[in-house]
Structures are given as structure tokens and as C-alpha cells.
Design a protein around this motif. Structure first.
Motif, PDB file in Angstrom:
ATOM      1  N   GLU A   1      64.847 -39.072 -88.589  1.00 51.71           N
ATOM      2  CA  GLU A   1      64.616 -37.987 -87.641  1.00 51.71           C
ATOM      3  C   GLU A   1      63.804 -36.862 -88.280  1.00 51.71           C
ATOM      4  O   GLU A   1      62.848 -36.359 -87.693  1.00 51.71           O
ATOM      5  CB  GLU A   1      65.950 -37.445 -87.134  1.00 51.71           C
ATOM      6  CG  GLU A   1      65.876 -36.119 -86.400  1.00 51.71           C
ATOM      7  CD  GLU A   1      65.033 -36.173 -85.141  1.00 51.71           C
ATOM      8  OE1 GLU A   1      64.517 -35.114 -84.734  1.00 51.71           O
ATOM      9  OE2 GLU A   1      64.865 -37.265 -84.568  1.00 51.71           O
TER      10      GLU A   1
ATOM     11  N   GLU B   1      60.243 -36.318 -86.425  1.00 58.59           N
ATOM     12  CA  GLU B   1      60.326 -35.401 -85.276  1.00 58.59           C
ATOM     13  C   GLU B   1      59.022 -34.645 -85.036  1.00 58.59           C
ATOM     14  O   GLU B   1      58.588 -34.469 -83.893  1.00 58.59           O
ATOM     15  CB  GLU B   1      61.475 -34.410 -85.468  1.00 58.59           C
ATOM     16  CG  GLU B   1      61.598 -33.375 -84.348  1.00 58.59           C
ATOM     17  CD  GLU B   1      61.900 -34.003 -82.994  1.00 58.59           C
ATOM     18  OE1 GLU B   1      61.262 -33.619 -82.008  1.00 58.59           O
ATOM     19  OE2 GLU B   1      62.771 -34.888 -82.938  1.00 58.59           O
TER      20      GLU B   1
ATOM     21  N   SER C   1      59.748 -39.541 -82.952  1.00 54.39           N
ATOM     22  CA  SER C   1      61.081 -39.587 -83.552  1.00 54.39           C
ATOM     23  C   SER C   1      62.042 -40.404 -82.696  1.00 54.39           C
ATOM     24  O   SER C   1      62.806 -41.232 -83.214  1.00 54.39           O
ATOM     25  CB  SER C   1      61.641 -38.163 -83.722  1.00 54.39           C
ATOM     26  OG  SER C   1      61.775 -37.524 -82.464  1.00 54.39           O
TER      27      SER C   1
ATOM     28  N   GLN D   1      68.208 -33.806 -83.939  1.00 55.27           N
ATOM     29  CA  GLN D   1      66.938 -33.210 -83.526  1.00 55.27           C
ATOM     30  C   GLN D   1      66.998 -31.691 -83.704  1.00 55.27           C
ATOM     31  O   GLN D   1      66.010 -31.061 -84.097  1.00 55.27           O
ATOM     32  CB  GLN D   1      66.638 -33.558 -82.071  1.00 55.27           C
ATOM     33  CG  GLN D   1      66.180 -34.995 -81.874  1.00 55.27           C
ATOM     34  CD  GLN D   1      65.937 -35.330 -80.409  1.00 55.27           C
ATOM     35  OE1 GLN D   1      66.573 -34.771 -79.524  1.00 55.27           O
ATOM     36  NE2 GLN D   1      65.026 -36.248 -80.146  1.00 55.27           N
TER      37      GLN D   1
END
Length: 263
Positions: free
Chosen positions: A14, A18, A24, A47
Motif C-alpha cells: 500500500e 498508493e 494501490s 490507505q
């Protein structure tokens, strides 16, 4: 695999993906296909870890916007951030109410990676034909808000890729300026999504959550994203996004060629 080790791996994935324009959500869904699925709250909270990293990186820019709100250029920029966020929030809420669910198979993500990679190659070439411009206009703000919704609906698209390239095509040719606006819009967007998912989980009872694994994944995601974004911001000052586009195409093609039917 040990739950904490899995949380670390997902946090790293992640954090790296991201804000790089490679998706992601797509990478997490691919990873969970083999590592096992995690809850919606797990995915949204890691996130949020990545968003925290960007908040720290842009803390001076955010403070300048707040402290210098009396300046017309700061009010204009902040208003465009708000409009882009509100478009995303309103349409995102509508999509959620319509019952949209992410795909549970890897194949559509693989196609999105491939198509998005070719789109990035074409979009950057088209953007380069425009005159040099670092301004964020109102059309850019509106289109960035719409792009965030599109990226949320189609995993594998990449929120950062969609927003950065829409901004560049709409007139903000400067990669650094387009990237900054895309990332700043992502801050309230992802914090709002994280808060919404947290409230839903707590309301329904969160006893099933592994809070230790969640905390570890959040911390790993934050640290990894901080390093990744710092690197990206330096990289794009002298490089195009071409390498990311070809990576997407190669990964998507590998998945399509290697996946069993229906995967």
C-alpha cells in the motif's frame, strides 16, 4: 502466513503503490488473491496511513495555504481543492448508495493496468504538445474530482494516475504542479473515506478486527509511503512517467497470461 507478517507485506504494498501511478487498490486486490482477503476497514485504514505520510510531506504547503488565506491566490487554490473534494465526495456517496462493489477477480484489474498504461503513454505525449503551464484552473479542479471517482469505480486505474494525467491534459502541463494538486485533493478524500469506514465498522461491532495487525499495517504503510512519495517528487522533476506506464503494461500482461480462467 502469520497475520502480522501479512499485515507488514500489505502495508508495504500500500505504501509503495498508493501514490505511484500504478494502482494501490489493484495491487492490494492482487496480493489478497494469494495472501487472503482483508476487511474493508483494513484496506481503508492502511490507505489512511499513506495519506498521513503525504500530509507530513506537504505540511508546509498546507500551513502556507491556511496561514496565508488572506492572499487571493491561496483562497483560489484552496477553493479549487474544496470543489474537487466535494465532487468526489458527492459522487462517491452516490456510487456507494447504488451498491457498487469492487471486483473479486484479478482479470478486470489486469485489463485496467494494461489499458491505463497505454493511456498514460498517450496522455503524456498529448500533454507535452500543450504550452508550459503550472496553473490549476477550474476545469482542472472539476476533472480531478471526477477522475477520483472513476479510479474508485475501476480498480487498477490508479487514483494518482487518473488525477495527475487529467490535470496535465486539462492544461496543467507541469508534472510537479499537477502531482501536488492531485495529492492534496487526496488528503481530505482518503481521510473522509477512512473515517466513514471506521464509523461503519464501530457501529456494526469491530470485535472481529485484528487491531494489532491493523496498527502494524498502518505504521508500515505510513513509513513506506513517506519514502515512496519523497522519491517520486524528486523523480518527476527530471523524468517522465513512462517507466510507470510500461510497468503497468508488463504486470497486467503477465497476469492475463498467467491467470487461470475465471481468476
Amino acid at each position: 502466513m502469520n497475520d502480522l507478517l501479512t499485515a507488514v507485506l500489505l502495508g508495504i504494498i500500500e505504501g509503495i503503490t498508493e501514490f505511484l501511478p500504478i494502482s494501490s487498490t489493484g495491487h492490494l486486490l492482487i496480493a489478497e488473491h494469494w495472501l487472503g482477503a482483508r476487511s474493508d476497514m483494513f484496506n481503508v485504514v492502511i490507505q489512511a496511513g499513506a495519506i498521513l505520510a503525504v500530509t507530513l510531506i506537504y505540511r508546509r504547503r498546507l500551513w502556507d495555504l491556511a496561514a496565508g488565506f488572506g492572499r487571493a491566490e491561496n483562497r483560489d487554490y484552496a477553493a479549487k481543492l474544496v470543489v474537487a473534494f466535494l465532487i468526489t465526495a458527492a459522487l462517491g456517496f452516490l456510487v456507494a448508495k447504488l451498491g457498487f462493489k469492487l471486483p473479486e477477480t484479478v482479470t478486470p484489474i489486469a485489463w485496467a493496468l494494461v489499458i491505463g498504461g497505454f493511456w498514460m503513454l498517450a496522455a503524456e505525449r498529448l500533454a507535452e504538445r500543450r504550452p508550459e503551464n503550472a496553473r490549476i484552473t477550474w476545469p482542472v479542479a472539476v476533472l480531478v474530482g471526477l477522475a477520483q471517482v472513476v479510479a474508485a469505480i475501476f480498480p487498477g486505474t490508479s487514483r494518482s494516475a487518473a488525477t495527475i494525467f487529467i490535470a496535465m491534459l486539462a492544461g496543467t502541463r507541469d508534472r510537479a504542479a499537477a502531482t501536488e494538486f492531485a495529492f492534496l485533493v487526496g488528503i481530505p478524500t482518503m481521510y473522509a473515506a477512512s473515517g466513514y469506514e471506521l464509523l461503519k465498522t464501530l457501529k456494526g461491532g469491530a470485535a472481529h478486527e485484528d487491531w494489532a495487525a491493523l496498527g502494524v499495517a498502518f505504521a508500515v504503510s505510513t513509513l513506506t509511503a513517506f519514502v515512496a512519495v519523497k522519491w517520486l517528487l524528486g523523480y518527476i522533476r527530471s523524468h517522465r512517467f513512462t517507466a510507470f506506464a510500461w510497468y503497468r503494461i508488463a504486470l497486467g500482461a503477465a497476469l492475463l497470461l498467467g491467470l487461470p480462467a475465471g481468476a
